[in-house]
Design a protein around this motif. Sequence first.
Motif, PDB file in Angstrom:
ATOM      1  N   ALA A 213      -5.623   1.192  -9.411  1.00 53.13           N
ATOM      2  CA  ALA A 213      -7.255   1.251  -8.880  1.00 53.13           C
ATOM      3  C   ALA A 213      -8.209   1.405  -9.778  1.00 53.13           C
ATOM      4  O   ALA A 213      -9.448   0.659  -9.557  1.00 53.13           O
ATOM      5  N   GLU A 214      -8.039   2.260 -10.774  1.00 52.58           N
ATOM      6  CA  GLU A 214      -9.256   2.157 -11.803  1.00 52.58           C
ATOM      7  C   GLU A 214      -9.522   1.096 -12.695  1.00 52.58           C
ATOM      8  O   GLU A 214     -10.592   1.009 -13.366  1.00 52.58           O
ATOM      9  N   GLU A 215      -8.640  -0.206 -12.541  1.00 53.85           N
ATOM     10  CA  GLU A 215      -8.811  -1.216 -13.442  1.00 53.85           C
ATOM     11  C   GLU A 215      -9.104  -2.461 -12.549  1.00 53.85           C
ATOM     12  O   GLU A 215      -9.317  -3.601 -13.402  1.00 53.85           O
ATOM     13  N   LEU A 216      -9.415  -2.246 -11.381  1.00 53.77           N
ATOM     14  CA  LEU A 216      -9.771  -3.342 -10.458  1.00 53.77           C
ATOM     15  C   LEU A 216     -11.198  -3.949 -10.680  1.00 53.77           C
ATOM     16  O   LEU A 216     -12.186  -3.125 -10.949  1.00 53.77           O
ATOM     17  N   ARG A 217     -11.093  -5.277 -10.633  1.00 54.22           N
ATOM     18  CA  ARG A 217     -12.599  -5.740 -10.762  1.00 54.22           C
ATOM     19  C   ARG A 217     -13.283  -5.446  -9.668  1.00 54.22           C
ATOM     20  O   ARG A 217     -14.747  -5.164  -9.981  1.00 54.22           O
ATOM     21  N   ASP A 218     -12.678  -5.396  -8.610  1.00 50.69           N
ATOM     22  CA  ASP A 218     -13.827  -5.272  -7.266  1.00 50.69           C
ATOM     23  C   ASP A 218     -12.628  -4.484  -6.406  1.00 50.69           C
ATOM     24  O   ASP A 218     -11.752  -5.041  -5.692  1.00 50.69           O
ATOM     25  N   PRO A 219     -12.897  -3.273  -6.080  1.00 52.01           N
ATOM     26  CA  PRO A 219     -11.871  -2.246  -5.183  1.00 52.01           C
ATOM     27  C   PRO A 219     -11.927  -2.571  -3.800  1.00 52.01           C
ATOM     28  O   PRO A 219     -10.957  -2.567  -3.088  1.00 52.01           O
ATOM     29  N   ARG A 220     -13.018  -3.357  -3.520  1.00 56.83           N
ATOM     30  CA  ARG A 220     -13.266  -3.792  -1.823  1.00 56.83           C
ATOM     31  C   ARG A 220     -12.360  -4.855  -1.686  1.00 56.83           C
ATOM     32  O   ARG A 220     -11.912  -5.282  -0.484  1.00 56.83           O
ATOM     33  N   ARG A 221     -11.733  -5.449  -2.806  1.00 52.00           N
ATOM     34  CA  ARG A 221     -10.736  -6.499  -2.468  1.00 52.00           C
ATOM     35  C   ARG A 221      -9.041  -6.104  -2.331  1.00 52.00           C
ATOM     36  O   ARG A 221      -8.349  -7.001  -1.855  1.00 52.00           O
ATOM     37  N   MET A 222      -9.070  -4.766  -2.417  1.00 51.72           N
ATOM     38  CA  MET A 222      -7.846  -4.186  -2.611  1.00 51.72           C
ATOM     39  C   MET A 222      -7.233  -4.520  -1.078  1.00 51.72           C
ATOM     40  O   MET A 222      -5.914  -4.733  -1.092  1.00 51.72           O
ATOM     41  N   PRO A 223      -7.841  -4.260   0.041  1.00 53.28           N
ATOM     42  CA  PRO A 223      -7.054  -4.406   1.364  1.00 53.28           C
ATOM     43  C   PRO A 223      -6.820  -5.926   1.487  1.00 53.28           C
ATOM     44  O   PRO A 223      -5.589  -6.173   1.958  1.00 53.28           O
ATOM     45  N   LEU A 368      -9.701  14.005   3.552  1.00 55.64           N
ATOM     46  CA  LEU A 368     -10.932  13.627   2.643  1.00 55.64           C
ATOM     47  C   LEU A 368     -12.364  13.081   3.564  1.00 55.64           C
ATOM     48  O   LEU A 368     -13.511  13.668   2.886  1.00 55.64           O
ATOM     49  N   ARG A 369     -12.370  12.710   4.537  1.00 53.31           N
ATOM     50  CA  ARG A 369     -13.509  12.365   5.381  1.00 53.31           C
ATOM     51  C   ARG A 369     -13.888  13.790   5.709  1.00 53.31           C
ATOM     52  O   ARG A 369     -15.381  13.942   5.838  1.00 53.31           O
ATOM     53  N   ARG A 370     -13.316  14.627   6.118  1.00 52.08           N
ATOM     54  CA  ARG A 370     -13.739  15.873   6.672  1.00 52.08           C
ATOM     55  C   ARG A 370     -14.539  16.738   5.603  1.00 52.08           C
ATOM     56  O   ARG A 370     -15.304  17.240   5.579  1.00 52.08           O
ATOM     57  N   LYS A 371     -13.450  17.026   4.426  1.00 51.44           N
ATOM     58  CA  LYS A 371     -13.751  17.706   3.332  1.00 51.44           C
ATOM     59  C   LYS A 371     -14.791  17.079   2.468  1.00 51.44           C
ATOM     60  O   LYS A 371     -15.641  18.035   1.893  1.00 51.44           O
ATOM     61  N   HIS A 372     -14.645  16.028   2.155  1.00 45.28           N
ATOM     62  CA  HIS A 372     -15.869  15.320   1.258  1.00 45.28           C
ATOM     63  C   HIS A 372     -16.497  14.181   1.544  1.00 45.28           C
ATOM     64  O   HIS A 372     -16.475  13.255   1.361  1.00 45.28           O
ATOM     65  N   PRO A 373     -17.324  14.470   2.853  1.00 46.37           N
ATOM     66  CA  PRO A 373     -18.085  13.311   3.543  1.00 46.37           C
ATOM     67  C   PRO A 373     -19.090  12.702   2.414  1.00 46.37           C
ATOM     68  O   PRO A 373     -19.560  11.508   2.562  1.00 46.37           O
ATOM     69  N   GLU A 374     -19.271  13.444   1.348  1.00 44.01           N
ATOM     70  CA  GLU A 374     -20.325  13.206   0.453  1.00 44.01           C
ATOM     71  C   GLU A 374     -19.730  12.090  -0.691  1.00 44.01           C
ATOM     72  O   GLU A 374     -20.749  11.362  -1.311  1.00 44.01           O
ATOM     73  N   ILE A 375     -18.512  11.898  -0.780  1.00 45.55           N
ATOM     74  CA  ILE A 375     -18.316  11.003  -1.735  1.00 45.55           C
ATOM     75  C   ILE A 375     -18.592   9.550  -1.381  1.00 45.55           C
ATOM     76  O   ILE A 375     -18.090   9.207  -0.079  1.00 45.55           O
ATOM     77  N   GLU A 376     -19.055   8.682  -1.916  1.00 41.73           N
ATOM     78  CA  GLU A 376     -19.156   7.364  -1.705  1.00 41.73           C
ATOM     79  C   GLU A 376     -17.909   6.464  -1.701  1.00 41.73           C
ATOM     80  O   GLU A 376     -17.169   6.587  -2.785  1.00 41.73           O
ATOM     81  N   ARG A 377     -17.852   5.714  -0.518  1.00 37.49           N
ATOM     82  CA  ARG A 377     -16.682   5.151  -0.528  1.00 37.49           C
ATOM     83  C   ARG A 377     -16.995   3.862  -0.724  1.00 37.49           C
ATOM     84  O   ARG A 377     -17.869   3.087  -0.099  1.00 37.49           O
ATOM     85  N   THR A 378     -16.150   3.046  -1.713  1.00 38.55           N
ATOM     86  CA  THR A 378     -16.425   1.632  -1.723  1.00 38.55           C
ATOM     87  C   THR A 378     -15.853   0.810  -0.744  1.00 38.55           C
ATOM     88  O   THR A 378     -16.136  -0.426  -0.459  1.00 38.55           O
ATOM     89  N   TRP A 379     -14.745   1.388  -0.039  1.00 43.77           N
ATOM     90  CA  TRP A 379     -14.094   0.570   1.216  1.00 43.77           C
ATOM     91  C   TRP A 379     -13.830   1.674   2.254  1.00 43.77           C
ATOM     92  O   TRP A 379     -12.991   2.740   1.726  1.00 43.77           O
ATOM     93  N   ARG A 380     -14.094   1.527   3.562  1.00 43.04           N
ATOM     94  CA  ARG A 380     -13.572   2.399   4.657  1.00 43.04           C
ATOM     95  C   ARG A 380     -13.046   1.602   5.822  1.00 43.04           C
ATOM     96  O   ARG A 380     -13.398   0.605   6.092  1.00 43.04           O
ATOM     97  N   ALA A 381     -11.801   2.468   6.131  1.00 40.26           N
ATOM     98  CA  ALA A 381     -10.988   1.610   7.132  1.00 40.26           C
ATOM     99  C   ALA A 381     -12.038   1.659   8.253  1.00 40.26           C
ATOM    100  O   ALA A 381     -12.536   2.710   8.744  1.00 40.26           O
ATOM    101  N   PRO A 382     -11.946   0.349   9.211  1.00 42.61           N
ATOM    102  CA  PRO A 382     -12.728   0.314  10.302  1.00 42.61           C
ATOM    103  C   PRO A 382     -12.448   0.976  11.451  1.00 42.61           C
ATOM    104  O   PRO A 382     -11.184   1.659  11.554  1.00 42.61           O
ATOM    105  N   TRP A 383     -13.243   1.171  12.556  1.00 40.82           N
ATOM    106  CA  TRP A 383     -12.962   1.678  13.709  1.00 40.82           C
ATOM    107  C   TRP A 383     -12.856   3.270  13.791  1.00 40.82           C
ATOM    108  O   TRP A 383     -11.621   3.881  14.377  1.00 40.82           O
TER     109      TRP A 383
END
Lengths: 445, 117
Positions: A213-223, A368-383
């Motif tokens: 994950a730390e080496e990906l060009r664009d983590p948003r392409r992971m899904p 993680l959503r509950r404890k760390h809502p402040e972390i910026e997510r490059t991708w978030r599961a929909p719905w």
Amino acid sequence: MHVAPSADQPTVLQRVLGMRTIVSTSAGLAFAAVNFLTVMEIRKSAPGAYAILAILIAGALCLLAAAVFSELNGTIPSAAGIRVWTLRGIGDPFSLSFTLLYLTTVLLVIAADGFVLGAALHVAIPIVPAYLWILAFLGLALWSNLRGVHMAGLVQDLTTYLLLLALIGVGLAGILSPRVAAPSIHPSAVGLITAIALAVFIYTGFEWVTPLAEELRDPRRMPAGLGFALLLLGVGFSLFAAVTGRLPALSAANLTPQLQVGRQALGSVGFWIMFGVTVVTAGTTFNGGFAAASRLVYALARGRYLPGRLGQLNRRFVPHNALWLLCLVAMAMTVVVYATRAYLLLINAGAALESAMYVVAALAVLGLRRKHPEIERTWRAPWGRVIPIATIILFGGLGIAAGTTATGLPLPWMPWPFVMLVVLAILALLYTRRTLARRNQSAPR
Amino acid sequence: MVDSREMDRVLTDFASRFNAKPELAKMTAGWERTITIEPSDAAWRRDLRVERGLVRTLEQVPEKAEIRLVGRSSVLADIFAGRLSPTEPYLDGDLVVHSSEEDMMKLDIFTLMVWGE
């Protein structure tokens, strides 16, 4: 004085991985030789076309897990993924216990692949005992890892795509061969659920790409990458299942169904193609499994969660003690499995553990959503919470189904895979409690 | 939070300790890397260059880097000051290392050797 970076020209990372590598790594890690035996096992519960249905449904369900892992990657990209996510999302001692348990999945897959490899090599070259083949291949994987031999990225990608191409090609040729498909027998609902639960094992490891994950060009392409890898695996093994359906004489007890499928599809050429696929697949499983697991063992040892000796590196910067330990355990497991033919225990336990992994990953997403809502997510599961909750419910059920499936061992009423996992979990928990207590007593560095 | 002056002091000390160890020069021979240090809670950033067995801080922001370290400024400072093993914040999710796995392990071991482990 340090010159501030321009917003237009930020520093770029030299080594970044793209979509081709996400797909090949994900599919390559899941593509194991034991998957051929898994298909035969699926057929027992869901004969004929239902086996294909079970494989495709399991693949579709794994898309939920792919979304969960993609969000975890997008939240905290870390090569120590499972440890970090469960620690931050759920907490210790669960995190450490589960990380240790998860390591055993790698060993289960290596041992199962060693078993299949030994059987295939013994059929193709019977003059050499299977045990010798197993030890030789595991020893070769150990040697190449100790020397720090790495397959170049492009070669690794090409190898995986060639394996998938060979599987799909042989599958298509097998379907087109002039044989009549055996009539399908409708499975019971329980049979179909059991088949889907076992089919999860075919996809086991697709998420192990997350250490990159730390080496990906664009983590948003992971899904998308994970989804495409699941599609390739689903198509390849569905075709394989379809061809096995055209071989009514193929016994479920046959240890090398892939060689028979190859022969059915393309005669002796097909036999040797599938033999090559088996050897290369097992080789990459051994190599990749040892590399990934030894790095995790190294990190845990350096973090003082495992004995310090496992955190030592050789002059090639390879964690040699960790590698030796993993290889010796894998060798012992493979030899025991070959002697007892108890490979079904590995498949069922592996499928149950993988389902448990997806459940835990989904719990970590919610935590993680509950404890760390402040972390910026490059991708978030929909719905919202739909995907994590669906993952927990569906894979929780499938894990129970896989863990309670008969394995052919004595006392058939006993859910041996479940018993084995519970024993391992208790051992991991006891070790974790002792280790965390010791760490808390010692002064921090 | 650690400010940029404190980090400069830590990195200068780290570089001089690193460069004073001939065994590290030998081990890092041929390993030429640019390391970007990016705190998540501060506006400054720093870059290190490992070249010909020596470490130096970079005055100019490099166009490319092989390794990028991201974490709280206090965690980053503690690592380079030898107060914290890099593996611990890494396993806790407090340090994100963008690099190849091989570079990550080398950086871990070199950092430890600077502090005599």
